[in-house]
Design an enzyme around this catalytic site. Structure first.
Site, PDB file in Angstrom:
ATOM      1  N   TYR A 114       0.844  -1.199   0.000  1.00 12.85           N
ATOM      2  CA  TYR A 114       0.000   0.000   0.000  1.00 12.85           C
ATOM      3  C   TYR A 114       0.878   1.247   0.000  1.00 12.85           C
ATOM      4  CZ  TYR A 114      -3.602   3.298   1.708  1.00 12.85           C
ATOM      5  OH  TYR A 114      -4.453   4.358   1.869  1.00 12.85           O
ATOM      6  N   CYS A 115       0.615   2.159  -0.955  1.00  4.31           N
ATOM      7  CA  CYS A 115       1.296   3.455  -0.999  1.00  4.31           C
ATOM      8  C   CYS A 115       2.808   3.236  -1.104  1.00  4.31           C
ATOM      9  CB  CYS A 115       0.890   4.273   0.226  1.00  4.31           C
ATOM     10  SG  CYS A 115       1.584   5.951   0.308  1.00  4.31           S
ATOM     11  N   LEU A 116       3.581   3.814  -0.215  1.00  4.66           N
ATOM     12  CA  LEU A 116       5.028   3.634  -0.204  1.00  4.66           C
ATOM     13  C   LEU A 116       5.396   2.162  -0.036  1.00  4.66           C
ATOM     14  CD1 LEU A 116       7.878   4.738  -0.159  1.00  4.66           C
ATOM     15  CD2 LEU A 116       7.509   5.526   2.170  1.00  4.66           C
TER      16      LEU A 116
END
Length: 383
Positions: A114-116
Site C-alpha cells: 500500500y502506498c510507499l
C-alpha cells in the site's frame, strides 16, 4: 488500538529493529494455501488497513478464507537516522517474507503493498524476478507508484533547493517529524484539510464528528533521515526505479522483471499517488495486469468496504503482452460498477489460489517464530 481499532485477532510472530510481523488468526475452517503478506507504508500506522471491524481490509481478507500477515513498522527516533531505503526492504519486506515462508511452508505468497509499501514491494519483486526467486504468486499494489514523472502536487516539494532544505532539517533532528509531514499533505488539499475545516469550526461553529479514519489520521509517524532523503531523491527527483538506475545488492532492477499477475488499484481524487501516475505500471511491465480505478481519495478510496454507500469503481484486465491504451482510452472503455472493489480483488485472488486446506499454525516456535504478543503488538503504540 486493540479496543476500537486494530482489533482483528492475531499474534506478533517476528520482531526486529524495524518491524513486527502480525499473523492473524483464521476465521474459517479452511483457508487458501497461499497466504497474503501485506506491506503498508511506514509513512502511516499499519492499522489504516485494520480500522473498525466493519471496514477492516485485513479482517475482510481473513473472513474470506485467507491466512493474512501484516507488517507493523516501527515509529523511528533519531537512533534510526541512518536506516536506508534498502534496510526497509531487507529488514522489513524480505524478513517478513522469510517468516511467512517458514510458517506456511512451500506455498507461494500473495504480496500486497500500500502506498510507499507498494513501491517497496515493486522494488523487492523486481529484484526477486531478476534473481529467479518465484515465491510471489501475485503482486497487488494499492495506490502505489513505480514511475514518478507525474507524481502530482508533491513534486512542488521535491526540487533540489527544497530537498536541500529538508535534508538540513532532518539532519539536525535525525528524522522528519510527523507534524512537518502533515503540513505538506495539508497543503496538497488545503481547501478540504485547512480552509473548509476552519470555516466549519470557527465561523459556523460546527464540530466534526470523530470517526476511526480521523483518529488514525492524527496518529502520525516519523521518517528516518537517510531513508527519506534517499526516497525523495531517487524516486521523486530522479525517477531511478522507472528508468533502471535503482540498484539492489549492487545491481540494477527493472519493474519489467516482476513476474506473475499484477493487481493495481488507484483512486479518482488521489493527491498523493494520482491515478495517471499509478497507471504507468502498464508501460513498465508487459505482464498480466488488472487495473482498478475507484472513487475516493488515497485513503478513503482504499478503505472502501462492501456496503459503503455511494462508492463505485472501474476495472479492466490487460493480458500479458497486451496492447497499451492511454489512461483516457482506458477510462472511456471501462464500465463503472457500484460498490466495493474488494469483492473483485478477492475473486481475482481466488482465481490465482489453490483449493482450501486446513490453516497453518498460528506462529511456529519450533522454526524460530514464537507468538511474542497479541496483535496489534507494541511498535504500533510508539509515539
Amino acid at each position: 488500538m486493540g479496543k476500537d481499532v486494530a482489533i482483528t485477532p492475531g499474534k506478533v510472530v517476528l520482531r526486529n529493529e524495524l518491524i513486527e510481523l502480525i499473523q492473524y488468526a483464521p476465521m474459517t475452517k479452511h483457508v487458501r494455501p497461499e497466504p497474503i503478506l501485506v506491506v503498508p507504508a511506514w509513512i502511516m500506522k499499519y492499522y489504516i488497513l485494520d480500522l473498525s471491524p466493519n471496514n477492516s481490509l485485513i479482517r475482510y481478507l481473513v473472513s474470506q478464507g485467507y491466512t493474512v500477515f501484516c507488517i507493523s513498522w516501527r515509529n523511528p527516533t533519531a537512533k534510526l537516522r541512518n536506516v536506508t531505503l534498502d534496510d526497509y526492504r531487507r529488514l522489513g519486506l524480505m524478513a517478513a517474507l522469510e517468516a511467512v515462508t517458514d510458517i506456511c511452508g512451500e506455498a507461494k505468497i500473495h504480496a500486497c503493498g500500500y502506498c510507499l509499501g507498494g513501491t517497496l514491494l515493486a522494488i523487492a519483486a523486481a529484484a526477486m524476478g531478476r534473481d529467479g526467486d518465484d515465491r510471489f504468486a501475485t503482486v497487488t499494489m494499492l495506490a502505489a507508484q513505480t514511475d514518478f514523472t507525474e507524481a502530482g502536487e508533491l513534486q512542488l516539494f521535491t526540487d533540489e533547493s527544497q530537498l536541500a532544505l529538508l535534508d538540513d532539517v532532518m539532519w539536525r533532528q535525525g528524522y522528519l517529524d510527523s507534524s512537518q509531514m502533515a503540513g505538506a499533505f495539508q497543503m496538497l488539499r488545503s481547501n478540504d484539510l485547512v480552509w473548509l475545516r476552519l470555516i466549519k469550526t470557527y465561523l459556523l461553529g460546527e464540530r466534526e464528528q470523530a470517526n476511526d479514519l480521523m483518529a488514525w489520521n492524527t496518529d502520525a509517524t516519523r521518517m528516518p533521515y537517510r531513508m527519506h532523503s534517499e526516497y525523495l531523491r531517487r524516486m521523486y527527483l530522479h525517477n531511478d526505479l522507472a528508468e533502471g538506475r535503482y540498484r539492489v545488492e549492487g545491481r540494477p532492477v527493472a519493474v519489467s522483471a516482476i513476474r506473475g499477475p499484477i493487481f493495481a488499484v488507484s483512486t479518482e481524487t488521489d493527491h498523493v499517488a494520482p491515478w495517471h501516475s499509478v497507471y504507468k505500471i502498464h508501460l513498465l511491465n508487459e505482464g498480466d495486469i488488472t487495473f482498478v480505478l475507484t472513487s475516493g481519495g488515497h485513503n478513503a478510496g482504499t478503505v472502501s468496504e462492501p456496503g459503503h454507500p455511494r462508492r463505485h469503481y472501474r476495472i479492466e484486465h490487460r493480458p500479458a503482452q497486451g496492447s497499451f491504451v492511454s489512461p483516457e482510452e482506458w477510462m472511456a472503455a471501462a464500465i463503472e460498477h457500484d460498490g466495493s472493489w474488494w469483492v473483485d480483488w478477492v475473486a481475482w485472488l481466488n482465481a490465482h489460489s489453490g483449493e482450501p486446506v486446513p490453516p497453518p499454525p498460528l506462529a511456529a516456535p519450533e522454526k524460530g517464530y514464537p507468538a511474542l504478543a497479541d496483535a496489534p503488538g507494541s511498535y504500533v503504540r510508539e509515539t
